[in-house]
Design an enzyme around this catalytic site. Structure first.
Site, PDB file in Angstrom:
ATOM      1  N   CYS A  59       5.650   2.881  20.576  1.00  0.00           N
ATOM      2  CA  CYS A  59       6.108   4.837  20.480  1.00  0.00           C
ATOM      3  C   CYS A  59       7.396   4.198  21.690  1.00  0.00           C
ATOM      4  O   CYS A  59       7.853   6.070  20.922  1.00  0.00           O
ATOM      5  CB  CYS A  59       4.546   4.781  22.147  1.00  0.00           C
ATOM      6  SG  CYS A  59       3.278   5.072  21.104  1.00  0.00           S
TER       7      CYS A  59
ATOM      8  N   CYS B 218      -2.441   3.876  22.607  1.00  0.00           N
ATOM      9  CA  CYS B 218      -3.174   2.886  23.512  1.00  0.00           C
ATOM     10  C   CYS B 218      -3.350   3.701  25.250  1.00  0.00           C
ATOM     11  O   CYS B 218      -4.576   3.512  25.771  1.00  0.00           O
ATOM     12  CB  CYS B 218      -2.095   1.282  23.818  1.00  0.00           C
ATOM     13  SG  CYS B 218      -2.496   1.002  22.014  1.00  0.00           S
TER      14      CYS B 218
ATOM     15  N   CYS C  10      -0.458   5.947  16.709  1.00  0.00           N
ATOM     16  CA  CYS C  10      -0.080   5.125  16.719  1.00  0.00           C
ATOM     17  C   CYS C  10       1.133   4.894  15.984  1.00  0.00           C
ATOM     18  O   CYS C  10       0.708   4.237  14.260  1.00  0.00           O
ATOM     19  CB  CYS C  10      -1.363   3.837  16.127  1.00  0.00           C
ATOM     20  SG  CYS C  10      -1.154   2.521  16.679  1.00  0.00           S
TER      21      CYS C  10
ATOM     22  N   HIS D 181      -7.600  16.584   7.898  1.00  0.00           N
ATOM     23  CA  HIS D 181      -8.119  17.128   6.507  1.00  0.00           C
ATOM     24  C   HIS D 181      -7.711  18.580   6.123  1.00  0.00           C
ATOM     25  O   HIS D 181      -7.770  18.938   5.146  1.00  0.00           O
ATOM     26  CB  HIS D 181      -9.942  17.111   7.156  1.00  0.00           C
ATOM     27  CG  HIS D 181     -10.298  17.346   6.079  1.00  0.00           C
ATOM     28  ND1 HIS D 181     -10.812  16.921   5.169  1.00  0.00           N
ATOM     29  CD2 HIS D 181     -10.765  18.496   6.284  1.00  0.00           C
ATOM     30  CE1 HIS D 181     -11.707  17.320   3.964  1.00  0.00           C
ATOM     31  NE2 HIS D 181     -11.730  18.112   4.466  1.00  0.00           N
TER      32      HIS D 181
ATOM     33  N   CYS E 177       0.242  15.684  10.893  1.00  0.00           N
ATOM     34  CA  CYS E 177       0.826  14.847  10.069  1.00  0.00           C
ATOM     35  C   CYS E 177       0.925  15.458   8.453  1.00  0.00           C
ATOM     36  O   CYS E 177       2.226  15.442   7.935  1.00  0.00           O
ATOM     37  CB  CYS E 177       0.110  14.040   9.760  1.00  0.00           C
ATOM     38  SG  CYS E 177       0.014  12.619  10.877  1.00  0.00           S
TER      39      CYS E 177
ATOM     40  N   CYS F 196       0.840   8.989   5.149  1.00  0.00           N
ATOM     41  CA  CYS F 196      -0.006   8.340   4.935  1.00  0.00           C
ATOM     42  C   CYS F 196       0.100   9.307   4.101  1.00  0.00           C
ATOM     43  O   CYS F 196      -0.585   7.975   2.974  1.00  0.00           O
ATOM     44  CB  CYS F 196      -1.142   8.229   5.689  1.00  0.00           C
ATOM     45  SG  CYS F 196      -0.224   7.410   7.580  1.00  0.00           S
TER      46      CYS F 196
ATOM     47  N   CYS G 176      -6.039   8.714   5.831  1.00  0.00           N
ATOM     48  CA  CYS G 176      -5.923   8.713   6.993  1.00  0.00           C
ATOM     49  C   CYS G 176      -6.434   7.184   7.609  1.00  0.00           C
ATOM     50  O   CYS G 176      -7.625   7.992   7.886  1.00  0.00           O
ATOM     51  CB  CYS G 176      -5.860  10.091   7.456  1.00  0.00           C
ATOM     52  SG  CYS G 176      -6.056  10.197   9.417  1.00  0.00           S
TER      53      CYS G 176
ATOM     54  N   CYS H 125      -4.813   7.458  13.133  1.00  0.00           N
ATOM     55  CA  CYS H 125      -5.008   7.046  13.991  1.00  0.00           C
ATOM     56  C   CYS H 125      -4.934   7.306  15.365  1.00  0.00           C
ATOM     57  O   CYS H 125      -4.137   7.061  16.684  1.00  0.00           O
ATOM     58  CB  CYS H 125      -3.029   6.172  13.642  1.00  0.00           C
ATOM     59  SG  CYS H 125      -2.279   7.460  13.694  1.00  0.00           S
TER      60      CYS H 125
HETATM   61  S1  SF4 Z   1      -7.803  13.044   1.363  1.00  0.00           S
HETATM   62 FE1  SF4 Z   1      -8.136  12.896   3.570  1.00  0.00          FE
HETATM   63  S2  SF4 Z   1      -6.938  14.213   5.255  1.00  0.00           S
HETATM   64 FE2  SF4 Z   1      -6.762  14.422   2.217  1.00  0.00          FE
HETATM   65  S3  SF4 Z   1      -8.618  16.300   1.467  1.00  0.00           S
HETATM   66 FE3  SF4 Z   1      -9.589  13.945   1.364  1.00  0.00          FE
HETATM   67  S4  SF4 Z   1     -10.338  13.513   2.849  1.00  0.00           S
HETATM   68 FE4  SF4 Z   1      -9.427  15.296   3.945  1.00  0.00          FE
HETATM   69  S1  SF4 Z   2      -3.160   7.448  10.296  1.00  0.00           S
HETATM   70 FE1  SF4 Z   2      -3.784  10.135   9.732  1.00  0.00          FE
HETATM   71  S2  SF4 Z   2      -3.159  10.491  12.152  1.00  0.00           S
HETATM   72 FE2  SF4 Z   2      -2.007   8.640  11.764  1.00  0.00          FE
HETATM   73  S3  SF4 Z   2      -0.377   9.044  11.347  1.00  0.00           S
HETATM   74 FE3  SF4 Z   2      -1.129   8.205   9.007  1.00  0.00          FE
HETATM   75  S4  SF4 Z   2      -2.367  10.767   8.692  1.00  0.00           S
HETATM   76 FE4  SF4 Z   2      -1.407  10.927  10.505  1.00  0.00          FE
END
Ligand code: SF4
Ligand code: SF4
Length: 321
Positions: A55, A147, A187, A225, A264, A276, A283, A286
């Site tokens: 971090c 954390c 994270c 989402h 994100c 991600c 995802c 995190c």
């Molecule tokens: S990839 Fe993940 S965040 Fe994106 S619409 Fe689908 S379930 Fe939702």
């Molecule tokens: S895991 Fe999910 S919350 Fe974490 S950086 Fe990737 S998209 Fe963002």
């Protein structure tokens, strides 16, 4: 820090550059920032518990403002185990001086080994004790990363140290967290969320937060989402079948975006380069209180219709420890 020379700052920043992958230009900027720390700015004491320092390194990826500007023009970083010059015997008197002077923001990175305090020591004392001492006079207590917020990876099921996030730890000691603790999970923590919250807290005081998760709504108010560019696939039940597919929603590959609140999709990472789902990876939640918590719930899963832990909308509104 006045007894350190510019050469010392450059040497420290050179080490930082190696650790954080900073360019020499960035390292010099950090050195200049360290050198110019000034009194009169909002004072920030940054304590690390059970952490990987990720971090802190993420904070150094801050772009607006950049790391040098951040710690010279926005805050006075009065203590930091990696960035600060105080080491060894200087640490305990400095922390005591900070505590007595009061009026600082306490940032905690990493979890607290509540059941095994000796697992994480600072200047000869358990970090847990320092946090208890420093929490009282702090104007705001910020948890940097999952954390520190919820226990994260050190708090995974079966861990022997009893790792807890700051709010769980302070609550277990009978201390109040509402109106005091702000959680900036993920994270690692996102530099924009962290810097934005820090700047807000320094200027305006305690921000508006989620009532249970204590996350600032200005950065954690909408779900990954809801803002996901693949949401239209989800709505049409068009699901990707394999990791790395450019089309389709990643839900059946274990995506936890519906249960995860971050920005994100908008801000992305590494200065807006990618994130991600755009990289075709689910995802893994995190920034969620559930992140890495369950032994039988791996980060990457395939072919699921339902998440085995049985997350619900209610779960995502609470459940932090
Ligand atoms: S990839 Fe993940 S965040 Fe994106 S619409 Fe689908 S379930 Fe939702
Ligand atoms: S895991 Fe999910 S919350 Fe974490 S950086 Fe990737 S998209 Fe963002």
């Amino acid at each position: 820090m006045g007894h350190y020379t510019r050469r010392d700052f450059l040497r420290i920043s050179g080490l930082l550059a190696a650790a954080a992958g900073l360019s020499s230009l960035q390292a010099r900027a950090v050195a200049a920032g360290l050198e110019r720390l000034a009194d009169g700015l909002p004072r920030v004491a940054w304590i690390q518990g059970q952490s990987c320092s990720g971090c802190s390194i993420s904070l150094l990826n801050s772009e607006q403002p950049g790391p040098a500007k951040l710690i010279t023009e926005y805050i006075s970083l009065v203590f930091h185990q990696n960035l600060g010059a105080a080491q060894g015997d200087d640490v305990a008197p400095l922390l005591e001086q900070i505590r007595q002077a009061g009026d600082y923001i306490l940032v905690v990175e990493g979890s607290i080994p509540a059941r095994m305090p000796e697992a994480c020591m600072l200047a000869g004392r358990p970090v847990a004790d320092w946090i208890l001492d420093l929490a009282g006079p702090a104007s705001v207590i910020m948890a940097a990363g999952t954390c520190a917020a919820f226990g994260g990876i050190p708090g995974a099921e079966g861990n022997p140290t009893g790792a807890q996030g700051v709010m769980g730890f302070l609550a277990s000691q009978g201390l109040s967290t509402r109106g005091r603790v702000v959680n900036c999970p993920s994270c690692p923590t996102h530099p924009s969320s962290m810097v934005g919250t820090l700047a807000y807290a320094a200027d305006q005081g305690y921000p508006e937060v989620h009532p249970d998760l204590l996350t600032p709504t200005m950065f954690y108010g909408s779900s990954t989402h809801d803002d996901c560019p693949r949401f239209h696939y989800y709505a049409k039940h068009h699901f990707a079948q394999r990791f790395g597919e450019q089309e389709g929603c990643l839900f059946k590959l274990g995506c936890l975006g519906p249960l995860t609140f971050t920005e994100c999709p908008d801000r992305q990472w590494n200065g807006g380069v990618n994130w991600c789902v755009r990289a075709s990876a689910p995802c893994v939640g995190c920034s969620s209180p559930h992140f890495a918590r369950y032994r039988d719930f791996p980060l990457y899963r395939k072919g699921e219709d339902l998440h085995p832990v049985g997350y619900t909308d209610e779960d995502r509104q609470g459940g932090a420890s």
